[in-house]
Design a protein around this motif. Structure first.
Motif, PDB file in Angstrom:
ATOM      1  N   SER A 154       0.848  -1.477   0.441  1.00 58.94           N
ATOM      2  CA  SER A 154      -0.154   0.394   0.455  1.00 58.94           C
ATOM      3  C   SER A 154       0.709   1.365  -0.045  1.00 58.94           C
ATOM      4  O   SER A 154       0.789   2.021  -0.299  1.00 58.94           O
ATOM      5  CB  SER A 154      -1.070  -0.035   1.062  1.00 58.94           C
ATOM      6  OG  SER A 154       0.021  -0.179   2.280  1.00 58.94           O
ATOM      7  N   GLU A 155       1.858   0.985   0.648  1.00 56.00           N
ATOM      8  CA  GLU A 155       3.158   2.383   0.746  1.00 56.00           C
ATOM      9  C   GLU A 155       3.077   2.701  -1.175  1.00 56.00           C
ATOM     10  O   GLU A 155       2.801   4.057  -1.139  1.00 56.00           O
ATOM     11  CB  GLU A 155       3.836   2.258   1.419  1.00 56.00           C
ATOM     12  CG  GLU A 155       3.882   1.773   2.499  1.00 56.00           C
ATOM     13  CD  GLU A 155       5.305   1.877   3.539  1.00 56.00           C
ATOM     14  OE1 GLU A 155       5.543   1.470   2.952  1.00 56.00           O
ATOM     15  OE2 GLU A 155       5.107   2.155   5.264  1.00 56.00           O
ATOM     16  N   MET A 156       3.695   2.437  -2.063  1.00 53.02           N
ATOM     17  CA  MET A 156       3.708   2.861  -2.689  1.00 53.02           C
ATOM     18  C   MET A 156       2.990   2.852  -3.607  1.00 53.02           C
ATOM     19  O   MET A 156       2.520   3.831  -4.604  1.00 53.02           O
ATOM     20  CB  MET A 156       4.582   1.659  -4.177  1.00 53.02           C
ATOM     21  CG  MET A 156       5.100   1.199  -5.016  1.00 53.02           C
ATOM     22  SD  MET A 156       6.366   2.403  -5.534  1.00 53.02           S
ATOM     23  CE  MET A 156       7.404   1.390  -5.378  1.00 53.02           C
ATOM     24  N   GLU A 157       1.357   2.564  -3.458  1.00 48.06           N
ATOM     25  CA  GLU A 157       0.178   2.842  -3.975  1.00 48.06           C
ATOM     26  C   GLU A 157       0.370   4.215  -3.548  1.00 48.06           C
ATOM     27  O   GLU A 157      -0.850   4.694  -4.174  1.00 48.06           O
ATOM     28  CB  GLU A 157      -0.723   1.632  -3.667  1.00 48.06           C
ATOM     29  CG  GLU A 157      -1.947   2.061  -4.798  1.00 48.06           C
ATOM     30  CD  GLU A 157      -3.307   1.243  -4.049  1.00 48.06           C
ATOM     31  OE1 GLU A 157      -4.490   1.399  -4.726  1.00 48.06           O
ATOM     32  OE2 GLU A 157      -2.810   0.381  -3.261  1.00 48.06           O
ATOM     33  N   ALA A 158       0.072   4.117  -2.317  1.00 47.29           N
ATOM     34  CA  ALA A 158      -0.220   5.962  -1.890  1.00 47.29           C
ATOM     35  C   ALA A 158       0.392   6.699  -2.343  1.00 47.29           C
ATOM     36  O   ALA A 158      -0.007   8.076  -2.857  1.00 47.29           O
ATOM     37  CB  ALA A 158      -0.609   5.562  -0.613  1.00 47.29           C
ATOM     38  N   LEU A 159       2.061   6.264  -2.621  1.00 46.48           N
ATOM     39  CA  LEU A 159       2.503   7.677  -3.146  1.00 46.48           C
ATOM     40  C   LEU A 159       2.533   7.954  -4.158  1.00 46.48           C
ATOM     41  O   LEU A 159       2.794   8.816  -4.618  1.00 46.48           O
ATOM     42  CB  LEU A 159       4.920   7.255  -3.030  1.00 46.48           C
ATOM     43  CG  LEU A 159       4.979   6.497  -1.757  1.00 46.48           C
ATOM     44  CD1 LEU A 159       6.353   6.175  -1.738  1.00 46.48           C
ATOM     45  CD2 LEU A 159       4.724   8.383  -0.567  1.00 46.48           C
ATOM     46  N   ALA A 160       1.855   6.611  -5.080  1.00 52.35           N
ATOM     47  CA  ALA A 160       1.506   7.245  -6.690  1.00 52.35           C
ATOM     48  C   ALA A 160       0.635   7.669  -6.780  1.00 52.35           C
ATOM     49  O   ALA A 160       0.786   8.530  -7.374  1.00 52.35           O
ATOM     50  CB  ALA A 160       1.576   5.553  -7.498  1.00 52.35           C
ATOM     51  N   LEU A 161      -0.050   8.038  -5.820  1.00 55.27           N
ATOM     52  CA  LEU A 161      -1.434   8.664  -6.159  1.00 55.27           C
ATOM     53  C   LEU A 161      -1.631   9.984  -5.795  1.00 55.27           C
ATOM     54  O   LEU A 161      -1.945  11.328  -5.955  1.00 55.27           O
ATOM     55  CB  LEU A 161      -2.246   8.499  -4.608  1.00 55.27           C
ATOM     56  CG  LEU A 161      -3.649   6.426  -5.225  1.00 55.27           C
ATOM     57  CD1 LEU A 161      -4.448   5.752  -3.901  1.00 55.27           C
ATOM     58  CD2 LEU A 161      -4.192   6.916  -6.569  1.00 55.27           C
ATOM     59  N   ARG A 162      -0.089  10.331  -5.182  1.00 54.24           N
ATOM     60  CA  ARG A 162       0.027  11.502  -4.676  1.00 54.24           C
ATOM     61  C   ARG A 162       1.288  12.243  -5.612  1.00 54.24           C
ATOM     62  O   ARG A 162       1.707  13.239  -5.304  1.00 54.24           O
ATOM     63  CB  ARG A 162       0.914  11.877  -2.693  1.00 54.24           C
ATOM     64  CG  ARG A 162      -0.031  11.579  -2.028  1.00 54.24           C
ATOM     65  CD  ARG A 162       1.333  11.478  -0.572  1.00 54.24           C
ATOM     66  NE  ARG A 162       1.442  13.344  -1.023  1.00 54.24           N
ATOM     67  CZ  ARG A 162       2.221  13.864   0.123  1.00 54.24           C
ATOM     68  NH1 ARG A 162       2.651  12.713   1.014  1.00 54.24           N
ATOM     69  NH2 ARG A 162       2.366  14.841   0.179  1.00 54.24           N
ATOM     70  N   GLY A 163       1.348  11.424  -6.547  1.00 57.40           N
ATOM     71  CA  GLY A 163       2.268  11.361  -7.840  1.00 57.40           C
ATOM     72  C   GLY A 163       3.471  11.422  -7.831  1.00 57.40           C
ATOM     73  O   GLY A 163       4.001  11.725  -9.139  1.00 57.40           O
ATOM     74  N   ALA A 164       3.598  10.680  -7.089  1.00 55.76           N
ATOM     75  CA  ALA A 164       5.557  10.262  -7.119  1.00 55.76           C
ATOM     76  C   ALA A 164       5.493   8.768  -8.759  1.00 55.76           C
ATOM     77  O   ALA A 164       4.511   8.526  -8.590  1.00 55.76           O
ATOM     78  CB  ALA A 164       5.380   9.210  -5.640  1.00 55.76           C
ATOM     79  N   VAL A 165       6.413   8.971  -8.854  1.00 56.16           N
ATOM     80  CA  VAL A 165       7.029   7.268  -9.833  1.00 56.16           C
ATOM     81  C   VAL A 165       7.139   6.536  -9.548  1.00 56.16           C
ATOM     82  O   VAL A 165       8.363   6.622  -8.996  1.00 56.16           O
ATOM     83  CB  VAL A 165       7.533   8.325 -11.324  1.00 56.16           C
ATOM     84  CG1 VAL A 165       7.736   7.766 -11.823  1.00 56.16           C
ATOM     85  CG2 VAL A 165       6.380   9.823 -12.193  1.00 56.16           C
ATOM     86  N   CYS A 166       6.822   5.518  -9.824  1.00 54.77           N
ATOM     87  CA  CYS A 166       7.017   4.547  -8.829  1.00 54.77           C
ATOM     88  C   CYS A 166       7.685   2.926  -9.986  1.00 54.77           C
ATOM     89  O   CYS A 166       7.075   2.859 -10.913  1.00 54.77           O
ATOM     90  CB  CYS A 166       6.205   3.421  -8.167  1.00 54.77           C
ATOM     91  SG  CYS A 166       5.527   4.738  -6.837  1.00 54.77           S
ATOM     92  N   ILE A 167       8.888   2.764 -10.185  1.00 57.89           N
ATOM     93  CA  ILE A 167       9.926   1.530 -10.855  1.00 57.89           C
ATOM     94  C   ILE A 167       9.678   0.810  -9.896  1.00 57.89           C
ATOM     95  O   ILE A 167      10.685   0.730  -9.186  1.00 57.89           O
ATOM     96  CB  ILE A 167      10.933   3.027 -11.597  1.00 57.89           C
ATOM     97  CG1 ILE A 167       9.993   4.408 -12.515  1.00 57.89           C
ATOM     98  CG2 ILE A 167      11.436   1.686 -12.141  1.00 57.89           C
ATOM     99  CD1 ILE A 167      11.034   4.985 -11.363  1.00 57.89           C
ATOM    100  N   SER A 168       8.833  -0.237 -10.239  1.00 58.60           N
ATOM    101  CA  SER A 168      10.086  -1.487  -9.670  1.00 58.60           C
ATOM    102  C   SER A 168      10.097  -2.928 -10.133  1.00 58.60           C
ATOM    103  O   SER A 168       9.623  -2.448 -11.216  1.00 58.60           O
ATOM    104  CB  SER A 168       8.181  -1.808  -8.936  1.00 58.60           C
ATOM    105  OG  SER A 168       7.258  -2.380  -9.162  1.00 58.60           O
TER     106      SER A 168
END
Length: 441
Positions: free
Chosen positions: A41-55
């Motif tokens: 959920s942490e990655m998802e929450a940050l993505a919703l705030r505008g962060a670009v997530c590369i996993s």
């Protein structure tokens, strides 16, 4: 500003860093080799705030894009991707660069074991005696979270805390010193709780591990609190005279002889100028911290103890000492960190039963030690429930002959956890949850 979080991590540090920079309107990217489903959920929450997530991968273009790279302490400083970074920081370096640090007295604590208990005990006593003390560092509170709180206080006209109690791992010290080019801020107290071999799967030698620990001790330290045997080395390194170096062993009062895990905290508080009777009185209400000699519950005369944070053999020796008047059923074993098992020989010799959690340390170090000394053991088990049940069965069997004998089932692994568990906290939580279900039943 363009910020790359290099390793989101599992303990909230990467999340706190990303949240801090998102709060300030910065562009944030996060790169982590774990998959999105593992980061949850942490990655998802940050993505919703505008962060670009590369996993699942690290890309050189993300490092070339970033103005700063916030490095997870578990990532080695020679990681090839870091060669692309313009500037590398960590949470402590960012906090210590703030001018507000000049308004708060900093207590820095490191050591192989006991850091978290010492930090928590120091903060507890300071609060009990009327001072405001905040904590951050290796216990799971990011310095970015502290700095954000200070900013909010400044905006609303509220005072900063009197003290900041910082717990440092050796990796955090290394990264902070490198990011700040050796220019650490003045510190009221700098403490080394103890030193044992550890992380030799990451360090080339025990001396190199010690050097990282001692980089925390600079000429900016007002008072050093250390094991007595380290006095000469610290004196040469910091140029402090004898009046500004306190030995932990010499400072220990008789009231704490049965509570060795509080000796470092007591010495730190004494070095701050607090009265010894006030310190001892305040320590009476200190309840300890999770996963460190944590008493979970009792079933008749059987006490269940979670000491999952005992990740080196010496820590087992340290923890076991508190239960020597009881029949101890020891749950131990796990992942190897290139450490010898001899330091826990006395404990496995005297334990009423030994239940093994499987792993490389168990297979390569513990089982050979047990066989060499003809010590019986149960397992190795691949699940916490099986190890707990084996220990409970042994305790109940002993109870038939000696119904009034106090007993303890002690989870004190003496090794890392990663082959069977996410980390030592997951290991401890599984133990606590299973004990909870057992006691409910």
């Amino acid at each position: 500003m363009k910020v790359l979080i290099f390793g989101l991590g599992m303990h909230g540090g990467g999340f706190a860093a990303a949240s801090y920079f998102l709060d300030h309107g910065d562009e944030v990217r996060i790169t982590d080799l774990k998959g999105a489903c593992d980061l949850g959920s942490e990655m998802e929450a940050l993505a919703l705030r505008g962060a670009v997530c590369i996993s699942g991968t690290h890309r050189s273009e993300d490092f070339l894009w970033a103005d700063i790279v916030v490095k997870n302490p578990a990532i080695p400083p020679n990681h090839p991707m870091l060669s692309h970074a313009r500037m590398i920081v960590n949470d402590f370096a960012w906090l210590f660069s703030s001018p507000w640090c000049e308004q708060v007295k900093i207590i820095a604590i490191t050591g192989t074991k006991g850091k978290t208990t010492t930090s928590a005990a120091v903060a507890h006593v300071l609060q009990e005696l009327g001072y405001e003390a905040m904590q951050c560092g290796n216990m799971g509170i990011s310095a970015f979270s502290v700095l954000r709180e200070w900013e909010r206080r400044h905006d609303s006209g509220r005072a900063l805390p009197d003290y900041l109690v910082c717990e440092f791992s050796s990796w955090q010290i290394r990264d902070t010193v490198q990011a700040m080019h050796g220019q650490l801020p003045p510190m009221e107290i700098c403490a080394l709780t103890n030193f044992y071999p550890d992380h030799l799967n990451s360090y080339e030698s025990i001396e190199r591990y010690l050097e990282d620990k001692l980089e925390l001790f600079t000429e900016q330290v007002r008072m050093a609190v250390i094991p007595d045997v380290m006095a000469e080395r610290i004196r040469k390194q910091t140029k402090l005279d004898r009046r500004h170096i306190r030995g932990i062993d010499r400072s220990c009062p008789k009231e704490l002889e049965q509570q060795p895990h509080l000796k470092s905290a007591y010495t730190i508080l004494l070095a701050l100028g607090l009265k010894y009777k006030s310190i001892l009185k305040a320590l009476e209400s200190f309840q300890g911290v999770p996963h460190r000699i944590e008493q979970v519950g009792t079933l008749g005369n059987i006490l269940f103890v979670n000491d999952s944070a005992a990740t080196i053999p010496e820590a087992v020796h340290f923890s076991y000492a508190k239960f020597r008047t009881m029949a101890v059923h020891l749950i131990c074993g796990g992942t190897d960190k290139n450490l010898k098992s001899d330091a826990m020989l006395e404990e496995v010799l005297h334990a009423s039963s030994v239940s093994l959690l499987d792993g490389s340390f168990t297979q390569n170090k513990l089982i050979p030690l047990l066989k060499e000394h003809h010590i019986a053991y149960l397992g190795p088990f691949k699940a916490m429930g099986d190890a707990l049940q084996a220990s409970l069965d042994a305790a109940l069997e002993k109870q038939k002959d000696l119904p009034d004998l106090p007993q303890a089932i002690l989870l004190s692994p003496g090794s890392a956890s990663f082959e069977l568990f996410a980390n030592e906290f997951d290991r401890g939580n599984q133990f606590k949850n299973l004990v909870g279900l057992l006691l409910e039943a």
